[in-house]
Design a protein around this motif. Structure first.
Motif: not given
Length: 431
Positions: A157-170, A320-325, A333-341
């Motif tokens: 129930d906690r957030i450990y990252g942000v989605p980067w890009g999605n795809n699916a199968l066809g 997904n991308i996450g900030i590591c320990k 966080w500045t880079f992550l939010t810029w990247l996924t704006s």
């Protein structure tokens, strides 16, 4: 239960995590994976003086000959815009990167930001690779992501990252071959089998799928299981039996090659591009490769055919991308939010063959003039996620092992399903 120690001692299992995907998603056929020592880093722009800037590192597995070119350009763009932060990007082949995370938990040698295949995110979060960013995320005013995509970043129930890009199968199909055979685009399993039969000739199979003993194998099998009404936790079911029977019969009848057990998604793209397969199951990350390998080929895409009494189903892939320990949290966080704006997510995803996971990006408008991508934009919102579960790699291994056993004739379908279900039940009981 976190099971950290168990994961660390069995980290080698995680080397099989390839996905979805699509791949991705996955190294193209013939690509040689390199050791970490041989990886390249992004050059610092000449006008940039990074000596007094906060230095952060970003590990990713975007191939430097393809998607990585765009990633490098984006990193340089960010660096040029910053006076206090400098990012160094490092490409590491996916399998090696997963191993480095496992080792880094013990050694402390982790990047500030890291990429991960979305079904594996919860597993690495449970191991302690990624920081809990729930509070930062909740304070981020422009955070607006698709529910299914964001769910892949959640553990306990906690957030450990942000989605980067999605795809699916066809389904990819050769337009000219279907027209020559006088058949329409298959929409059901029975139509697919008939089309594959008519399109199979000497030197050409009607259909190609990817079924290796890796996450790719599970990724490509799941649409069949889901369309039949099944789910991974109840694998030993009528849906599991029907899906494995259909696919194994396609092999037995000669409409699919037995080599599918060894083929990656990059391999089957080569089969399709060269005319050795009339149809294949794959994802939009292969569009650029198709343009390179078969620029004159007349091909198109459709939904994965559904069970005759079922519904269309696809599977969510991507990263997904996450900030590591131990990371520099403020700079990362500045880079992550810029990247996924919203703005950057849309242009980056379009460039690397992904779909933005942001809810405020209109995918229909984004691909309004691109018929092939528009089809996947329709598929994506209802694509099923894998997990999220900290034990997904183990569940996936039970599934792709069963698929391999059936396709190679090592076990009959009922025995394979039962053995896999016992493993899945044990895995879930211990979590």
């Amino acid at each position: 239960m976190k099971r950290n120690l168990a994961y660390l001692l069995t980290g080698i299992i995680l080397l099989t995590s390839l996905a979805g995907c699509g791949k991705k998603d996955n190294p193209p056929a013939g690509e040689t994976e390199i050791a970490v020592a041989d990886t390249e880093t992004v050059d610092v722009p000449e006008e940039s003086d990074s000596s007094e800037k906060a230095e952060i590192t970003f590990w990713h597995y975007m191939n430097e000959d393809k998607e990585g070119v765009i990633v490098n350009e984006v990193i340089e763009e960010f660096n040029a815009s910053q006076s206090e932060i400098h990012v160094t990007g490092q490409y590491i082949p996916r399998q090696e990167l997963m191993k480095q995370y496992t080792i880094g938990v013990v050694s402390g040698d982790l990047p500030d930001i890291g990429m991960v295949d979305n079904p594996d995110h919860a597993s690495y979060a449970s191991m302690g690779v990624f920081e809990d960013i729930t509070d930062l995320f909740n304070e981020w005013e422009s955070a607006d992501f698709l529910e299914g995509s964001l769910n892949s970043c959640i553990y306990n129930d906690r957030i450990y990252g942000v989605p980067w890009g999605n795809n699916a199968l066809g389904l990819f199909y050769d337009v000219d071959l279907l027209e020559e055979a006088g058949i329409g685009v298959p929409t059901t399993w029975s139509e697919l089998e008939k089309a594959a039969e008519l399109l199979t000739t000497e030197g050409r199979y009607g259909l190609a799928i990817s079924a290796p003993g890796t996450e790719e194998g599970t990724f490509q099998y799941l649409p069949w299981l889901l369309s039949a009404g099944g789910n991974v936790n109840e694998f030993n079911s009528e849906a599991g039996r029907k899906s494995l029977e259909f696919l194994s019969n396609m092999i037995e009848k000669g409409f699919m090659s037995r080599e599918v057990i060894n083929w990656t998604q990059g391999d089957i793209q080569k089969q399709f591009a060269s005319g050795q397969a009339a149809m294949m199951i794959n994802g939009p990350w292969q569009f650029s490769a198709m343009g390179t390998d078969a620029p004159e080929k007349n091909w198109s895409v459709a939904k994965v055919p559904k069970a005759d009494d079922g519904e269309y189903a696809s599977v969510l892939g991507g990263e997904n991308i996450g900030i590591c320990k131990g990371a520099n949290m403020d700079a990362a966080w500045t880079f992550l939010t810029w990247l996924t704006s919203s703005e950057n997510s849309q242009r980056i995803c379009k460039g690397i063959g992904r779909f933005s996971p942001r809810a405020d990006v209109d995918l229909q408008q984004m691909f309004a003039e691109d018929e092939k991508n528009l089809l996947f934009a329709e598929i994506l919102p209802t694509a099923h996620s894998r997990g999220p579960s900290p034990v997904w790699p183990e569940i996936s291994a039970a599934i792709y092992t069963a698929v391999q056993e059936v396709f190679t004739g090592q076990k009959d379908i009922d025995t394979s399903l039962l053995d896999a279900q016992v493993k899945i039940d044990e895995i879930n009981a211990s979590n």
